[in-house]
Design a protein around this motif. Structure first.
Motif, PDB file in Angstrom:
ATOM      1  N   ASP A 240       0.858  -1.169   0.212  1.00 55.27           N
ATOM      2  CA  ASP A 240      -0.116   0.301  -0.163  1.00 55.27           C
ATOM      3  C   ASP A 240       0.770   1.073  -0.161  1.00 55.27           C
ATOM      4  OD1 ASP A 240      -2.403  -1.549   0.312  1.00 55.27           O
ATOM      5  OD2 ASP A 240      -2.514  -1.472   2.202  1.00 55.27           O
ATOM      6  N   TYR A 241       2.149   1.127   0.666  1.00 55.72           N
ATOM      7  CA  TYR A 241       2.940   2.492   1.030  1.00 55.72           C
ATOM      8  C   TYR A 241       3.463   2.732  -0.390  1.00 55.72           C
ATOM      9  CZ  TYR A 241       5.801   6.105   2.826  1.00 55.72           C
ATOM     10  OH  TYR A 241       6.139   6.842   3.207  1.00 55.72           O
ATOM     11  N   VAL A 242       4.086   1.805  -0.914  1.00 61.53           N
ATOM     12  CA  VAL A 242       5.019   1.509  -2.623  1.00 61.53           C
ATOM     13  C   VAL A 242       4.587   1.788  -3.852  1.00 61.53           C
ATOM     14  CG1 VAL A 242       6.944   0.348  -1.100  1.00 61.53           C
ATOM     15  CG2 VAL A 242       5.707  -0.506  -2.876  1.00 61.53           C
ATOM     16  N   CYS A 243       3.492   1.166  -3.659  1.00 66.41           N
ATOM     17  CA  CYS A 243       2.713   1.889  -5.082  1.00 66.41           C
ATOM     18  C   CYS A 243       2.022   3.327  -4.778  1.00 66.41           C
ATOM     19  CB  CYS A 243       0.964   1.038  -4.947  1.00 66.41           C
ATOM     20  SG  CYS A 243       1.762  -1.029  -5.226  1.00 66.41           S
ATOM     21  N   ASP A 244       2.116   3.835  -6.557  1.00 66.44           N
ATOM     22  CA  ASP A 244       1.545   4.683  -6.463  1.00 66.44           C
ATOM     23  C   ASP A 244       2.548   6.461  -5.790  1.00 66.44           C
ATOM     24  OD1 ASP A 244      -0.361   4.315  -8.210  1.00 66.44           O
ATOM     25  OD2 ASP A 244      -1.699   4.605  -7.124  1.00 66.44           O
ATOM     26  N   ARG A 245       3.744   5.518  -5.824  1.00 66.69           N
ATOM     27  CA  ARG A 245       4.714   6.551  -5.220  1.00 66.69           C
ATOM     28  C   ARG A 245       6.006   6.566  -5.815  1.00 66.69           C
ATOM     29  NH1 ARG A 245       2.745   5.959   0.631  1.00 66.69           N
ATOM     30  NH2 ARG A 245       2.713   8.178   1.553  1.00 66.69           N
ATOM     31  N   LYS A 246       6.538   7.710  -5.786  1.00 74.82           N
ATOM     32  CA  LYS A 246       7.650   7.669  -6.488  1.00 74.82           C
ATOM     33  C   LYS A 246       9.129   6.857  -5.557  1.00 74.82           C
ATOM     34  CE  LYS A 246       7.184  11.663  -8.743  1.00 74.82           C
ATOM     35  NZ  LYS A 246       7.253  14.367  -8.355  1.00 74.82           N
ATOM     36  N   HIS A 247       9.923   6.798  -6.619  1.00 71.18           N
ATOM     37  CA  HIS A 247      11.168   6.288  -4.960  1.00 71.18           C
ATOM     38  C   HIS A 247      11.969   6.804  -4.112  1.00 71.18           C
ATOM     39  CE1 HIS A 247      11.369   3.219  -9.068  1.00 71.18           C
ATOM     40  NE2 HIS A 247      11.711   2.255  -7.908  1.00 71.18           N
ATOM     41  N   ASP A 248      11.843   7.520  -4.426  1.00 66.55           N
ATOM     42  CA  ASP A 248      12.358   8.828  -3.374  1.00 66.55           C
ATOM     43  C   ASP A 248      11.801   9.640  -2.736  1.00 66.55           C
ATOM     44  OD1 ASP A 248      11.092  10.784  -4.697  1.00 66.55           O
ATOM     45  OD2 ASP A 248      12.556  12.256  -6.013  1.00 66.55           O
ATOM     46  N   GLU A 249      10.690   8.654  -2.663  1.00 63.90           N
ATOM     47  CA  GLU A 249       9.375   9.277  -1.360  1.00 63.90           C
ATOM     48  C   GLU A 249       9.550   8.655  -0.878  1.00 63.90           C
ATOM     49  OE1 GLU A 249       6.592  11.858  -3.823  1.00 63.90           O
ATOM     50  OE2 GLU A 249       5.535   9.434  -3.729  1.00 63.90           O
ATOM     51  N   LEU A 250      10.737   6.977  -0.811  1.00 64.56           N
ATOM     52  CA  LEU A 250      10.161   5.697   0.026  1.00 64.56           C
ATOM     53  C   LEU A 250      11.338   5.922   1.415  1.00 64.56           C
ATOM     54  CD1 LEU A 250      10.181   2.975  -2.532  1.00 64.56           C
ATOM     55  CD2 LEU A 250       8.228   4.264  -1.731  1.00 64.56           C
TER      56      LEU A 250
END
Ligand code: ADE
Length: 250
Positions: A240-250
């Motif tokens: 849920d957290y990683v989907c639809d996010r950019k890599h540098d937002e992890l």
């Protein structure tokens, strides 16, 4: 670019099946070459395409147990990333999920969830110039500090070797690697991910304490069920957290 195509590599069936069932992923028998024991479970979760890969059961040695260790892990990951690329649907992210031994000296306790900051090997000792650091094979994980805070998970280095137990030299190298946790696949999976230029990190649940007083195999078997449940509750939150996010937002 937003993350929308995620591969989750899990060595053991018992570790994978609660998560696969929870997300209602379906076995795709055409994903891997039919000669291989590897299994792929696929489906959509929110806006993400998910592929969970497991290493299947041993047929080579006639034992029928799960294919653990670095060789099957590297081959399965390599083939999965190659397949997605050739389908013009390359993976955006590879997550290696599974159990691990944890080091009390690094703050690990049974049931803790660790996200990897890097991986390295502790059983590839090659005392030839240039080959020493090749053997250690340290690879940085993609940065997941915000995800770790979100999950209340710990961060640390995972050291990989092909044995569940360890001897003195392994111990020395795990200390040199600054390992918080120890497993049997992470460094191999990271290697295959690097080959395909796919960002990667590990989600590791502690089943046993390496620098504790119980034999690893006893503690591992005692806590495997609990760890699989912990993975089942953690992995959907990770996805849920990683989907639809950019890599540098992890
Ligand atoms: N997986 C779970 N516990 C482990 C340990 N102590 N060593 C390697 N892999 C593990």
């Amino acid at each position: 670019m937003l993350i929308s195509n995620v591969v989750v590599a899990i060595a053991m069936e018992a570790e994978a099946s609660p998560f696969v069932n929870h997300l209602n992923l379906q076995l795709d028998t055409s994903f891997f070459p039919s000669e291989t024991p590897f299994r792929a479970f696929r489906g959509k979760h929110n806006n993400c395409n998910l592929t969970v890969i497991t290493n299947g059961a041993d047929t080579v040695y006639g034992t029928g147990v799960d294919n653990v260790g670095t060789v099957p892990a590297a081959v399965a990951t390599f083939l999965a990333l190659q397949k997605l690329k050739s389908d013009t649907d390359p993976a955006d992210l590879l997550i290696n999920a599974g159990t691990c031994g944890g080091f009390r000296r690094k703050g690990a306790a049974i049931g803790d969830v660790f996200l990897t900051t890097a991986v390295a090997n502790h059983d590839r000792r090659i005392a030839i110039p240039g080959f020493t650091s090749y053997g250690i094979g340290k690879v940085e994980s993609t940065s997941v500090e915000r995800l770790a805070s979100h999950l209340n998970a710990k961060l640390g280095i995972c050291s990989t070797g092909n044995s569940l137990d360890f001897h003195e030299l392994d111990s020395h190298h795990m200390l040199q690697n600054d390992a918080s946790v120890k497993d049997m696949e992470a460094a191999a999976i990271a290697w295959a991910s690097e080959v395909w230029s796919t960002p990667h990190f590990g989600v590791k649940v502690v089943t046993d304490i390496v620098d504790g007083d119980k034999p690893s195999h006893e503690e591992f078997l005692e806590n495997l069920g609990k760890a699989a449940k912990s993975l089942q509750s953690t992995l959907p939150k990770v996805i849920d957290y990683v989907c639809d996010r950019k890599h540098d937002e992890l």
